[in-house]
Design an enzyme around this catalytic site. Structure first.
Site, PDB file in Angstrom:
ATOM      1  N   ASP A  30       0.847  -1.197   0.000  1.00  0.00           N
ATOM      2  CA  ASP A  30       0.000   0.000   0.000  1.00  0.00           C
ATOM      3  C   ASP A  30       0.886   1.251   0.000  1.00  0.00           C
ATOM      4  O   ASP A  30       1.883   1.328   0.724  1.00  0.00           O
ATOM      5  CB  ASP A  30      -0.903  -0.007   1.235  1.00  0.00           C
ATOM      6  CG  ASP A  30      -2.050   0.995   1.118  1.00  0.00           C
ATOM      7  OD1 ASP A  30      -3.207   0.560   1.104  1.00  0.00           O
ATOM      8  OD2 ASP A  30      -1.764   2.212   1.031  1.00  0.00           O
ATOM      9  N   ILE A  31       0.510   2.227  -0.813  1.00  0.00           N
ATOM     10  CA  ILE A  31       1.320   3.440  -0.961  1.00  0.00           C
ATOM     11  C   ILE A  31       1.278   4.324   0.290  1.00  0.00           C
ATOM     12  O   ILE A  31       2.193   5.125   0.531  1.00  0.00           O
ATOM     13  CB  ILE A  31       0.866   4.237  -2.212  1.00  0.00           C
ATOM     14  CG1 ILE A  31       1.962   5.163  -2.702  1.00  0.00           C
ATOM     15  CG2 ILE A  31      -0.417   5.004  -1.956  1.00  0.00           C
ATOM     16  CD1 ILE A  31       1.717   5.728  -4.102  1.00  0.00           C
ATOM     17  N   ASN A  86     -13.092  -3.244   2.376  1.00  0.00           N
ATOM     18  CA  ASN A  86     -14.160  -2.241   2.348  1.00  0.00           C
ATOM     19  C   ASN A  86     -14.970  -2.334   1.060  1.00  0.00           C
ATOM     20  O   ASN A  86     -14.398  -2.513  -0.018  1.00  0.00           O
ATOM     21  CB  ASN A  86     -13.553  -0.833   2.440  1.00  0.00           C
ATOM     22  CG  ASN A  86     -12.768  -0.621   3.713  1.00  0.00           C
ATOM     23  OD1 ASN A  86     -13.124  -1.145   4.757  1.00  0.00           O
ATOM     24  ND2 ASN A  86     -11.686   0.135   3.629  1.00  0.00           N
ATOM     25  N   HIS A  92     -15.959   3.290   3.527  1.00  0.00           N
ATOM     26  CA  HIS A  92     -14.556   3.711   3.442  1.00  0.00           C
ATOM     27  C   HIS A  92     -13.826   3.164   2.231  1.00  0.00           C
ATOM     28  O   HIS A  92     -12.599   3.193   2.173  1.00  0.00           O
ATOM     29  CB  HIS A  92     -13.807   3.328   4.734  1.00  0.00           C
ATOM     30  CG  HIS A  92     -12.622   4.197   5.035  1.00  0.00           C
ATOM     31  ND1 HIS A  92     -11.388   4.016   4.431  1.00  0.00           N
ATOM     32  CD2 HIS A  92     -12.478   5.250   5.843  1.00  0.00           C
ATOM     33  CE1 HIS A  92     -10.549   4.923   4.888  1.00  0.00           C
ATOM     34  NE2 HIS A  92     -11.189   5.694   5.741  1.00  0.00           N
ATOM     35  N   GLN A  93     -14.557   2.656   1.223  1.00  0.00           N
ATOM     36  CA  GLN A  93     -13.862   2.202   0.012  1.00  0.00           C
ATOM     37  C   GLN A  93     -13.522   3.411  -0.849  1.00  0.00           C
ATOM     38  O   GLN A  93     -14.395   4.219  -1.164  1.00  0.00           O
ATOM     39  CB  GLN A  93     -14.735   1.224  -0.790  1.00  0.00           C
ATOM     40  CG  GLN A  93     -14.000   0.641  -1.998  1.00  0.00           C
ATOM     41  CD  GLN A  93     -14.840  -0.389  -2.760  1.00  0.00           C
ATOM     42  OE1 GLN A  93     -16.036  -0.512  -2.528  1.00  0.00           O
ATOM     43  NE2 GLN A  93     -14.202  -1.108  -3.657  1.00  0.00           N
ATOM     44  N   HIS A  99     -10.332  -5.226  -3.002  1.00  0.00           N
ATOM     45  CA  HIS A  99      -9.002  -5.391  -2.412  1.00  0.00           C
ATOM     46  C   HIS A  99      -9.108  -5.769  -0.945  1.00  0.00           C
ATOM     47  O   HIS A  99      -9.985  -5.299  -0.238  1.00  0.00           O
ATOM     48  CB  HIS A  99      -8.142  -4.135  -2.576  1.00  0.00           C
ATOM     49  CG  HIS A  99      -8.795  -2.869  -2.122  1.00  0.00           C
ATOM     50  ND1 HIS A  99      -9.735  -2.208  -2.874  1.00  0.00           N
ATOM     51  CD2 HIS A  99      -8.641  -2.138  -0.992  1.00  0.00           C
ATOM     52  CE1 HIS A  99     -10.133  -1.121  -2.235  1.00  0.00           C
ATOM     53  NE2 HIS A  99      -9.490  -1.062  -1.086  1.00  0.00           N
ATOM     54  N   PHE A 100      -8.206  -6.627  -0.531  1.00  0.00           N
ATOM     55  CA  PHE A 100      -8.062  -7.007   0.872  1.00  0.00           C
ATOM     56  C   PHE A 100      -6.792  -6.333   1.392  1.00  0.00           C
ATOM     57  O   PHE A 100      -5.733  -6.468   0.798  1.00  0.00           O
ATOM     58  CB  PHE A 100      -7.914  -8.527   1.023  1.00  0.00           C
ATOM     59  CG  PHE A 100      -9.196  -9.280   0.820  1.00  0.00           C
ATOM     60  CD1 PHE A 100      -9.701  -9.481  -0.453  1.00  0.00           C
ATOM     61  CD2 PHE A 100      -9.896  -9.791   1.896  1.00  0.00           C
ATOM     62  CE1 PHE A 100     -10.894 -10.172  -0.651  1.00  0.00           C
ATOM     63  CE2 PHE A 100     -11.086 -10.481   1.718  1.00  0.00           C
ATOM     64  CZ  PHE A 100     -11.586 -10.671   0.439  1.00  0.00           C
ATOM     65  N   HIS A 101      -6.930  -5.616   2.513  1.00  0.00           N
ATOM     66  CA  HIS A 101      -5.757  -5.058   3.179  1.00  0.00           C
ATOM     67  C   HIS A 101      -5.225  -6.115   4.165  1.00  0.00           C
ATOM     68  O   HIS A 101      -5.998  -6.680   4.938  1.00  0.00           O
ATOM     69  CB  HIS A 101      -6.133  -3.842   4.030  1.00  0.00           C
ATOM     70  CG  HIS A 101      -6.707  -2.676   3.287  1.00  0.00           C
ATOM     71  ND1 HIS A 101      -5.992  -1.525   3.042  1.00  0.00           N
ATOM     72  CD2 HIS A 101      -7.945  -2.453   2.773  1.00  0.00           C
ATOM     73  CE1 HIS A 101      -6.762  -0.637   2.418  1.00  0.00           C
ATOM     74  NE2 HIS A 101      -7.954  -1.177   2.244  1.00  0.00           N
TER      75      HIS A 101
HETATM   76  P1  5GP Z   1      -9.805   1.529   0.518  1.00  0.00           P
HETATM   77  O1  5GP Z   1     -10.108   2.705   1.412  1.00  0.00           O
HETATM   78  O2  5GP Z   1     -10.431   1.662  -0.845  1.00  0.00           O
HETATM   79  O3  5GP Z   1     -10.135   0.216   1.177  1.00  0.00           O
HETATM   80  O4  5GP Z   1      -8.238   1.529   0.338  1.00  0.00           O
HETATM   81  C1  5GP Z   1      -7.564   1.857  -0.841  1.00  0.00           C
HETATM   82  C2  5GP Z   1      -6.089   1.759  -0.555  1.00  0.00           C
HETATM   83  O5  5GP Z   1      -5.396   1.886  -1.777  1.00  0.00           O
HETATM   84  C3  5GP Z   1      -5.551   2.828   0.391  1.00  0.00           C
HETATM   85  O6  5GP Z   1      -4.974   2.207   1.523  1.00  0.00           O
HETATM   86  C4  5GP Z   1      -4.527   3.573  -0.460  1.00  0.00           C
HETATM   87  O7  5GP Z   1      -3.381   3.961   0.265  1.00  0.00           O
HETATM   88  C5  5GP Z   1      -4.182   2.555  -1.527  1.00  0.00           C
HETATM   89  N1  5GP Z   1      -3.774   3.151  -2.780  1.00  0.00           N
HETATM   90  C6  5GP Z   1      -4.448   4.118  -3.475  1.00  0.00           C
HETATM   91  N2  5GP Z   1      -3.774   4.432  -4.599  1.00  0.00           N
HETATM   92  C7  5GP Z   1      -2.654   3.665  -4.610  1.00  0.00           C
HETATM   93  C8  5GP Z   1      -1.562   3.552  -5.540  1.00  0.00           C
HETATM   94  O8  5GP Z   1      -1.472   4.226  -6.562  1.00  0.00           O
HETATM   95  N3  5GP Z   1      -0.597   2.644  -5.221  1.00  0.00           N
HETATM   96  C9  5GP Z   1      -0.660   1.868  -4.102  1.00  0.00           C
HETATM   97  N4  5GP Z   1       0.345   1.008  -3.897  1.00  0.00           N
HETATM   98  N5  5GP Z   1      -1.683   1.954  -3.214  1.00  0.00           N
HETATM   99  C10 5GP Z   1      -2.666   2.853  -3.468  1.00  0.00           C
END
Ligand code: 5GP
Length: 135
Positions: A30-31, A86, A92-93, A99-101
């Site tokens: 994750d970035i 999410n 919070h998506q 995607h799974f964190h």
């Molecule tokens: P969500 O809130 O949708 O569950 O999480 C999306 C995740 O994607 C966030 O944790 C965010 O940091 C990550 N993310 C968004 N854009 C990028 C990207 O360009 N590269 C990477 N590696 N992660 C990203």
């Protein structure tokens, strides 16, 4: 469905730190990590939310996740972690590609913060029956 940033990452059009890839699954750092080792595990299929995902991709994700969790724990030394997944902006998506964190929880407290506001279970049998009927 239009491409999200994750489709571009899978295609290699946007750089990432890849940790795993097979025919159906892709995983990368994750970035903006909540803790060191925060990994995103995604299907190559561009489903927006988990309920829209095919059984084939879901199965592949289910198979890959435990191995990725073990690898994250070994690489970071973490002994605890959360899986977060999410669905929908209200939940919070931010990126509309499943995607799974994997989020290591470390002694410093870094990781996923959780507010768990419990309620009383009401009409449980009616609700359970309704969910069963919709399966
Ligand atoms: P969500 O809130 O949708 O569950 O999480 C999306 C995740 O994607 C966030 O944790 C965010 O940091 C990550 N993310 C968004 N854009 C990028 C990207 O360009 N590269 C990477 N590696 N992660 C990203």
């Amino acid at each position: 469905m239009s491409d999200t940033i994750f489709t571009k990452i899978i295609k290699g059009e946007i750089p990432c730190h890849k940790v795993y890839e097979n025919d159906l699954v892709f995983a990368f750092l994750d970035i903006s990590p909540l803790s060191r080792g925060h990994v995103l595990v995604i299907p190559k299929e561009p489903a927006a939310t988990l309920d829209q995902l095919s059984a084939e991709s879901a199965g592949a994700l289910g198979e890959a996740l435990p191995a990725l969790c073990r690898a994250v724990m070994k690489a970071t030394g973490a002994t605890a972690y959360n899986i977060l997944q999410n669905n929908g902006a209200e939940a919070h998506q931010a990126v509309f590609h499943v995607h799974f964190h994997i989020i290591p929880k470390v002694e410093t407290g870094e990781g996923l913060g959780i507010v768990w506001n419990t309620k009383s279970l009401e009409s449980g049998e009616t609700l359970a029956a309704s969910i069963r009927e919709h399966l």
